[in-house]
Scaffold this motif. Structure first.
Motif, PDB file in Angstrom:
ATOM      1  N   HIS A   1       0.866  -1.107  -0.004  1.00 19.65           N
ATOM      2  CA  HIS A   1      -0.044  -0.086  -0.101  1.00 19.65           C
ATOM      3  C   HIS A   1       0.421   1.188  -0.111  1.00 19.65           C
ATOM      4  CE1 HIS A   1      -3.981  -1.970   1.373  1.00 19.65           C
ATOM      5  NE2 HIS A   1      -3.540  -2.865   0.996  1.00 19.65           N
ATOM      6  N   PHE A   2       0.391   2.159  -0.953  1.00 20.73           N
ATOM      7  CA  PHE A   2       1.200   3.250  -1.030  1.00 20.73           C
ATOM      8  C   PHE A   2       0.329   4.181  -0.440  1.00 20.73           C
ATOM      9  CE2 PHE A   2       3.192   0.238  -3.400  1.00 20.73           C
ATOM     10  CZ  PHE A   2       4.217   0.885  -3.905  1.00 20.73           C
ATOM     11  N   VAL A   3       0.547   4.921   0.316  1.00 22.29           N
ATOM     12  CA  VAL A   3      -0.665   6.140   1.175  1.00 22.29           C
ATOM     13  C   VAL A   3       0.391   7.463   2.095  1.00 22.29           C
ATOM     14  CG1 VAL A   3      -1.694   4.044   2.080  1.00 22.29           C
ATOM     15  CG2 VAL A   3      -0.776   5.179   3.450  1.00 22.29           C
ATOM     16  N   SER A   4      -0.900   8.397   1.470  1.00 22.33           N
ATOM     17  CA  SER A   4      -0.573   9.610   1.847  1.00 22.33           C
ATOM     18  C   SER A   4      -1.397  10.548   1.971  1.00 22.33           C
ATOM     19  CB  SER A   4       0.307  10.224   0.678  1.00 22.33           C
ATOM     20  OG  SER A   4       0.739  12.093   0.810  1.00 22.33           O
ATOM     21  N   ASN A   5      -0.682  12.097   3.115  1.00 18.79           N
ATOM     22  CA  ASN A   5      -1.913  13.339   3.387  1.00 18.79           C
ATOM     23  C   ASN A   5      -1.756  14.056   2.396  1.00 18.79           C
ATOM     24  OD1 ASN A   5       1.211  14.090   3.795  1.00 18.79           O
ATOM     25  ND2 ASN A   5       0.087  14.292   6.094  1.00 18.79           N
ATOM     26  N   GLY A   6      -1.309  13.576   0.652  1.00 21.93           N
ATOM     27  CA  GLY A   6      -1.280  14.905  -0.190  1.00 21.93           C
ATOM     28  C   GLY A   6       0.284  15.271  -0.858  1.00 21.93           C
ATOM     29  N   ALA A   7       0.994  14.308  -0.382  1.00 20.78           N
ATOM     30  CA  ALA A   7       2.474  14.037  -1.133  1.00 20.78           C
ATOM     31  C   ALA A   7       2.656  14.042  -2.425  1.00 20.78           C
ATOM     32  CB  ALA A   7       3.076  13.653  -0.687  1.00 20.78           C
ATOM     33  N   VAL A   8       3.589  14.629  -2.892  1.00 25.27           N
ATOM     34  CA  VAL A   8       3.949  14.541  -4.585  1.00 25.27           C
ATOM     35  C   VAL A   8       5.223  13.564  -4.710  1.00 25.27           C
ATOM     36  CG1 VAL A   8       4.581  16.116  -7.272  1.00 25.27           C
ATOM     37  CG2 VAL A   8       3.136  16.730  -5.242  1.00 25.27           C
ATOM     38  N   ILE A   9       5.027  13.624  -6.052  1.00 28.19           N
ATOM     39  CA  ILE A   9       6.245  12.606  -6.182  1.00 28.19           C
ATOM     40  C   ILE A   9       7.222  12.660  -7.817  1.00 28.19           C
ATOM     41  CG2 ILE A   9       6.813   9.767  -6.648  1.00 28.19           C
ATOM     42  CD1 ILE A   9       4.809   8.810  -4.629  1.00 28.19           C
ATOM     43  N   LYS A  10       7.541  13.162  -8.076  1.00 24.56           N
ATOM     44  CA  LYS A  10       8.683  13.343  -9.518  1.00 24.56           C
ATOM     45  C   LYS A  10       9.263  12.660  -9.954  1.00 24.56           C
ATOM     46  CE  LYS A  10       9.217  18.082  -9.968  1.00 24.56           C
ATOM     47  NZ  LYS A  10       9.380  19.668  -9.425  1.00 24.56           N
ATOM     48  N   CYS A  11       8.575  12.563 -11.220  1.00 24.11           N
ATOM     49  CA  CYS A  11       9.589  11.318 -12.073  1.00 24.11           C
ATOM     50  C   CYS A  11       8.927  12.271 -13.540  1.00 24.11           C
ATOM     51  CB  CYS A  11       9.937  10.009 -11.673  1.00 24.11           C
ATOM     52  SG  CYS A  11      11.254   9.070 -12.303  1.00 24.11           S
ATOM     53  N   ASP A  12      10.913  11.934 -14.259  1.00 31.19           N
ATOM     54  CA  ASP A  12      10.093  12.510 -15.546  1.00 31.19           C
ATOM     55  C   ASP A  12      10.174  11.033 -16.724  1.00 31.19           C
ATOM     56  OD1 ASP A  12      13.086  11.834 -15.463  1.00 31.19           O
ATOM     57  OD2 ASP A  12      14.052  13.475 -16.507  1.00 31.19           O
ATOM     58  N   LYS A  13      10.508   9.785 -15.551  1.00 30.63           N
ATOM     59  CA  LYS A  13      10.411   8.634 -16.205  1.00 30.63           C
ATOM     60  C   LYS A  13       9.442   7.575 -15.208  1.00 30.63           C
ATOM     61  CE  LYS A  13      14.741   8.013 -15.222  1.00 30.63           C
ATOM     62  NZ  LYS A  13      14.837   9.620 -15.180  1.00 30.63           N
ATOM     63  N   MET A  14       9.051   6.578 -16.596  1.00 32.97           N
ATOM     64  CA  MET A  14       7.850   5.789 -15.857  1.00 32.97           C
ATOM     65  C   MET A  14       8.568   5.218 -14.187  1.00 32.97           C
ATOM     66  SD  MET A  14       6.385   1.780 -16.333  1.00 32.97           S
ATOM     67  CE  MET A  14       6.136   2.757 -18.308  1.00 32.97           C
ATOM     68  N   ILE A  15       7.731   5.381 -12.940  1.00 31.41           N
ATOM     69  CA  ILE A  15       8.243   5.188 -11.387  1.00 31.41           C
ATOM     70  C   ILE A  15       8.225   3.864 -11.596  1.00 31.41           C
ATOM     71  CG2 ILE A  15       7.705   5.968  -9.454  1.00 31.41           C
ATOM     72  CD1 ILE A  15       6.533   8.679 -10.089  1.00 31.41           C
ATOM     73  N   PHE A  16       6.778   3.287 -10.950  1.00 34.98           N
ATOM     74  CA  PHE A  16       6.871   1.529 -11.659  1.00 34.98           C
ATOM     75  C   PHE A  16       6.546   0.734 -11.719  1.00 34.98           C
ATOM     76  CE2 PHE A  16       5.333   3.803  -7.212  1.00 34.98           C
ATOM     77  CZ  PHE A  16       6.609   4.327  -6.331  1.00 34.98           C
ATOM     78  N   GLY A  17       7.639  -0.214 -11.903  1.00 32.05           N
ATOM     79  CA  GLY A  17       7.166  -1.380 -12.878  1.00 32.05           C
ATOM     80  C   GLY A  17       7.111  -2.669 -12.365  1.00 32.05           C
ATOM     81  N   PHE A  18       5.344  -2.779 -12.559  1.00 35.98           N
ATOM     82  CA  PHE A  18       5.058  -4.151 -10.863  1.00 35.98           C
ATOM     83  C   PHE A  18       4.869  -5.301 -12.356  1.00 35.98           C
ATOM     84  CE2 PHE A  18       3.342  -0.569  -9.548  1.00 35.98           C
ATOM     85  CZ  PHE A  18       3.357  -0.257  -7.603  1.00 35.98           C
ATOM     86  N   SER A  19       5.347  -6.539 -11.762  1.00 33.99           N
ATOM     87  CA  SER A  19       4.519  -7.529 -12.400  1.00 33.99           C
ATOM     88  C   SER A  19       5.379  -9.329 -11.584  1.00 33.99           C
ATOM     89  CB  SER A  19       6.216  -7.555 -13.621  1.00 33.99           C
ATOM     90  OG  SER A  19       6.362  -8.954 -14.185  1.00 33.99           O
ATOM     91  N   SER A  20       4.242 -10.002 -12.088  1.00 32.35           N
ATOM     92  CA  SER A  20       4.158 -11.489 -11.443  1.00 32.35           C
ATOM     93  C   SER A  20       5.715 -11.727 -11.499  1.00 32.35           C
ATOM     94  CB  SER A  20       2.366 -12.083 -11.944  1.00 32.35           C
ATOM     95  OG  SER A  20       2.648 -12.568 -13.149  1.00 32.35           O
ATOM     96  N   MET A  21       5.936 -12.009 -12.854  1.00 34.63           N
ATOM     97  CA  MET A  21       6.951 -12.890 -13.879  1.00 34.63           C
ATOM     98  C   MET A  21       6.827 -13.932 -13.534  1.00 34.63           C
ATOM     99  SD  MET A  21       9.245 -10.229 -14.250  1.00 34.63           S
ATOM    100  CE  MET A  21      10.234 -11.129 -15.288  1.00 34.63           C
ATOM    101  N   GLU A  22       5.540 -14.593 -13.644  1.00 29.92           N
ATOM    102  CA  GLU A  22       4.942 -15.608 -13.777  1.00 29.92           C
ATOM    103  C   GLU A  22       5.377 -16.376 -14.802  1.00 29.92           C
ATOM    104  OE1 GLU A  22       1.447 -18.656 -12.341  1.00 29.92           O
ATOM    105  OE2 GLU A  22       0.760 -16.633 -13.351  1.00 29.92           O
ATOM    106  N   TYR A  23       5.009 -15.070 -16.823  1.00 33.18           N
ATOM    107  CA  TYR A  23       5.249 -16.076 -17.344  1.00 33.18           C
ATOM    108  C   TYR A  23       6.938 -16.330 -17.561  1.00 33.18           C
ATOM    109  CZ  TYR A  23       5.260 -16.590 -22.837  1.00 33.18           C
ATOM    110  OH  TYR A  23       5.919 -17.301 -24.252  1.00 33.18           O
ATOM    111  N   ALA A  24       7.793 -14.746 -17.450  1.00 32.49           N
ATOM    112  CA  ALA A  24       9.531 -15.566 -17.144  1.00 32.49           C
ATOM    113  C   ALA A  24       9.448 -17.077 -16.540  1.00 32.49           C
ATOM    114  CB  ALA A  24       9.929 -14.353 -16.626  1.00 32.49           C
TER     115      ALA A  24
END
Length: 746
Positions: A399-422
């Motif tokens: 869980h990623f929770v906040s009281n109003g914070a900003v996350i800045k990034c000029d690229k994709m931040i997160f890549g989520f994967s099961s890697m089950e196919y791999a």
């Protein structure tokens, strides 16, 4: 003049029985898979059990391939089933030529060395008596070519059975079967029930699969494990109660059932009879504990009924009112960043290391923000490539929770994967329980996406904002991309401000966008739902987006579309659109899969209800194949009702995308337009392609109110008036200054 004749040859390539193949075939039935006999539209263009193609006619003497319209599938005469293959003789005056009909790609038909077999085929029509002009033979190709058989004829009522007996040599490796007969000018021959069986009649049957269910209990998804005792057999399954075929999805491992299913499984092995079919009825219940709640997909039911009981529907008796329970431990990312000021991930990667595999919560206190991520992209592959400044692999319960914070990034931040196919070559059991609350994601004008899932489930965003994402990005990214057999993803009270697309959800089931805002700087589509056709071999559930709810949102666009969909069973309700969109809803069916044979996606079950739309050029545009092809236990009717459409130039536009390979691909059917209020200075038209009007059927337009300068017409894109008997106008109310009557029902 000498009579013109065709010499037709059927050729079947056969290999010696060896290692198991990924596409096994039953020996006794070479012409049809039974499932294709009921799919008359698809049959001429879809590879059969041994790849039967209309285009596979070739010049027998010169092996010159070309299209031959004299070969077609026909229901006039059948020895069994619904269809046979008909071959017409040459027309008068044609040059005499020898033609061959070829079965290709059948290397998976395995024969044993030193074994006697019987090849047979049933013929009807202009077949010459006594076998004249007809010959069946088996030729060994490797290690040396050798003709091994003679032809036998048996008359059976209106059909003639041609059979040939042969014995494969002890050193047999590969062979080819020929069936050749003589068809004269103006003659016809029907072919059916081609079979190849051991002469002693001994055809072993694969052991019936056993289905075991675990998990679920009173709540949550159910895991099905399916096994057979026959070594190296392939198990294939369906979930809609239809019989499994060689083209049904293969069982690679345990299967996650996220909705009610009539689960059937059969096992296949070359040289054996298909197993008996195993069956289990599966009931899946919702889950309200343990983080992000779960609601089963409503396969086999109307999307409105499904939504009426959904845990995210405030009007449902099953509504989930409680706060989401976030897992322990809770790690303060800001404090971690303070301890690691040189962190290129603003402390996030370091905080993740403190979260055990069982899960936990990352808290982003806004007093430490903005959280500026400068880490380079990492890259992985789980069927598809994907990237992220941080890759979160093989884990959930975060869980990623906040009281109003900003996350800045000029690229994709997160890549989520099961890697089950791999890891396992399958995509069956995704990690889940991902929750985002109160965060603002800023792409700094360069990133096109904040995050991506390659196979995940149970995802919920609440009160998040996405801003400053690249509006001119290539391809079709959204600020959030969820793909690859992912399920149960919801967005509530979120804001999408600057991006090419607000959201991109690919082949998702059980998803929704509720009470969100899509601003004027979304350049293409607020919501982009597509079909994850690449995933079709790994799921018995059709991988177009299904059981999706788009409710209570505000769209303020300056161009593009509010939503672009290749969905089925989708509810679009109580949204408002005040921007000058080109199209409010663009919907089309995915049609046929080019990956899984005999798969045609459903494109029906839309409910477009209670929306208020101003100044969009077109309220609803339909592309093609808005039709139902499976789940015939219920009616996937399309209903467009109770909408208030003002200032639009066109209420409904039908503009099918041309595909010459699928002549029935344009089908638009079973749509009801009622109780809509449509007004504007321009004439509210129904625009259609007059050349394809026969593909529109069961359209009913009634009890609507049309207010404007003229009456509604059905017209072509060029403005030509068209009367379409397949559209039923009745009981509508017209409020015009003068009449221009077509399809008059006043």
């Amino acid at each position: 003049m000498q009579s013109t004749r065709f010499y037709i040859s059927m050729v079947i390539a056969i290999s010696a029985s060896a290692a198991f193949s990924s596409q096994p075939r039953d020996l006794p039935n070479l012409l049809y898979d039974p499932s294709f006999e009921s799919a008359q539209v698809s049959i001429a263009y879809t590879p059969e059990k041994v790849k039967l193609y209309k285009a596979d006619i070739y010049d027998y003497e010169f092996e010159y391939w070309h299209n031959n319209p004299e070969v077609k599938f026909d229901s006039e005469k059948t020895h069994s089933g619904l269809l046979s293959m008909r071959i017409d003789g040459p027309s008068k005056g044609e040059t005499s030529t020898r033609y061959g009909f070829s079965y290709t790609g059948s290397d998976n038909i395995k024969l044993l060395a030193g074994t006697e077999y019987i090849l047979s085929v049933h013929l009807a029509g202009d077949v010459k008596g006594g076998g004249k002009g007809v010959h069946a033979s088996f030729k060994q190709i490797s290690p040396a070519e050798l003709t091994l058989t003679k032809t036998k004829w048996v008359k059976e009522s209106n059909w003639t059975k041609v059979s040939a007996k042969f014995t494969t040599p002890n050193n047999f490796q590969r062979g080819r079967i020929y069936l050749i007969w003589d068809i004269g000018e103006g003659e016809k021959v029907w072919v059916d029930d081609v079979s190849l069986v051991p002469a002693n009649g001994e055809i072993k049957q694969v052991s019936t699969p056993k289905i075991e269910l675990r998990g679920g209990g009173d709540e949550g998804p159910i895991i099905a494990e399916i096994r057979t005792e026959t070594p190296n057999a392939v198990i294939r399954h369906t979930i809609d109660g239809s019989e499994p075929t060689l083209y049904s999805p293969e069982v690679f491992g345990p299967i996650r059932l996220h909705g009610n299913a009539n689960l059937k499984a059969a096992a296949f092995h070359e040289g054996c009879k298909t197993s008996e079919v195993a069956f289990r009825e599966v009931k899946v219940n919702s889950r309200k504990t343990g983080g992000v709640p779960f609601n089963p997909v409503g396969f086999g039911e109307d999307v409105e009924q499904w939504w009426s009981r959904h845990i995210y529907n405030p009007e449902s008796s099953n509504y989930f009112e409680k706060e989401i329970q976030s897992p322990d431990p809770v790690v303060n990312v800001g404090e971690i960043w303070k301890q690691n000021p040189s962190s290129v991930t603003a402390g996030i990667a370091e905080a993740l290391k403190e979260i055990p595999k069982t899960g936990g919560t990352l808290f982003f206190d806004k007093k430490y923000g903005p959280y500026h991520i400068t880490a380079p992209l990492q890259r992985e592959k789980n069927y598809y490539d994907f990237t992220g400044s941080m890759l979160i692999l093989r884990r959930g319960d975060l869980h990623f929770v906040s009281n109003g914070a900003v996350i800045k990034c000029d690229k994709m931040i997160f890549g989520f994967s099961s890697m089950e196919y791999a890891d396992k070559g399958t995509l069956s059991n995704p990690p889940g329980n991902f929750y985002f609350k109160g965060l603002t994601f800023d792409g700094m004008g360069k990133a096109d996406t904040a995050m991506i899932w390659r196979h995940g489930c149970d995802i919920l965003f609440e009160g998040c904002t996405f801003r400053n994402y690249d509006q001119d990005a290539l391809s079709h990214p959204g600020t959030v991309n969820i793909t690859s057999n992912s399920d149960n993803a919801w967005f509530r009270n979120c804001r999408f401000l600057e991006a090419k697309n607000g959201l991109y959800l690919d082949g998702i089931h059980n998803a929704g966008v509720i009470n969100c805002y899509f601003g004027p700087d979304i350049q293409h589509a607020g919501i982009l739902n597509m079909t994850n056709n690449d995933m079709a071999p790994y799921s018995a559930f059709q991988r177009n987006s299904q059981y999706v709810v788009i409710h209570g949102n505000e769209f303020v666009g300056r161009k593009g579309v509010a939503m672009s969909l290749t969905n089925a069973n989708t509810l679009i309700s109580d949204n408002t659109a005040s921007g000058e969109y080109d199209i409010f809803v663009y919907a089309q069916g995915r049609g046929k899969s080019n990956i899984v044979r005999n798969l045609r996606y459903n494109g029906s079950g839309y409910r477009i209800i209670g929306n208020v739309v101003e100044n969009a050029e077109t309220f609803l545009q339909l592309g093609r194949d808005i039709a139902q092809h499976t789940w015939h236990s219920f009616n996937m009717k399309n209903v467009v009702r109770d909408n208030n459409v003002r200032g639009n130039e066109c209420f409904l536009k039908w503009s099918p995308v041309t595909d010459p390979h699928y002549p029935d691909y344009y089908l638009i059917e079973n749509i009801e337009f009622r109780n809509n209020y449509i007004s504007g200075e321009q004439m509210p038209q129904f625009i259609m392609d007059k050349d394809k009007r026969e593909c529109m059927r069961n359209l009913e337009i009634y009890k609507n109110t049309f207010s404007g300068s003229r009456r509604p017409l059905t017209v072509t894109p060029k403005g030509e008036a068209v009367i379409n008997p397949n559209i039923d106008f009745h009981s509508n109310t017209y409020k015009y200054n003068h009449k221009n009557v077509l399809n008059d029902d006043a």
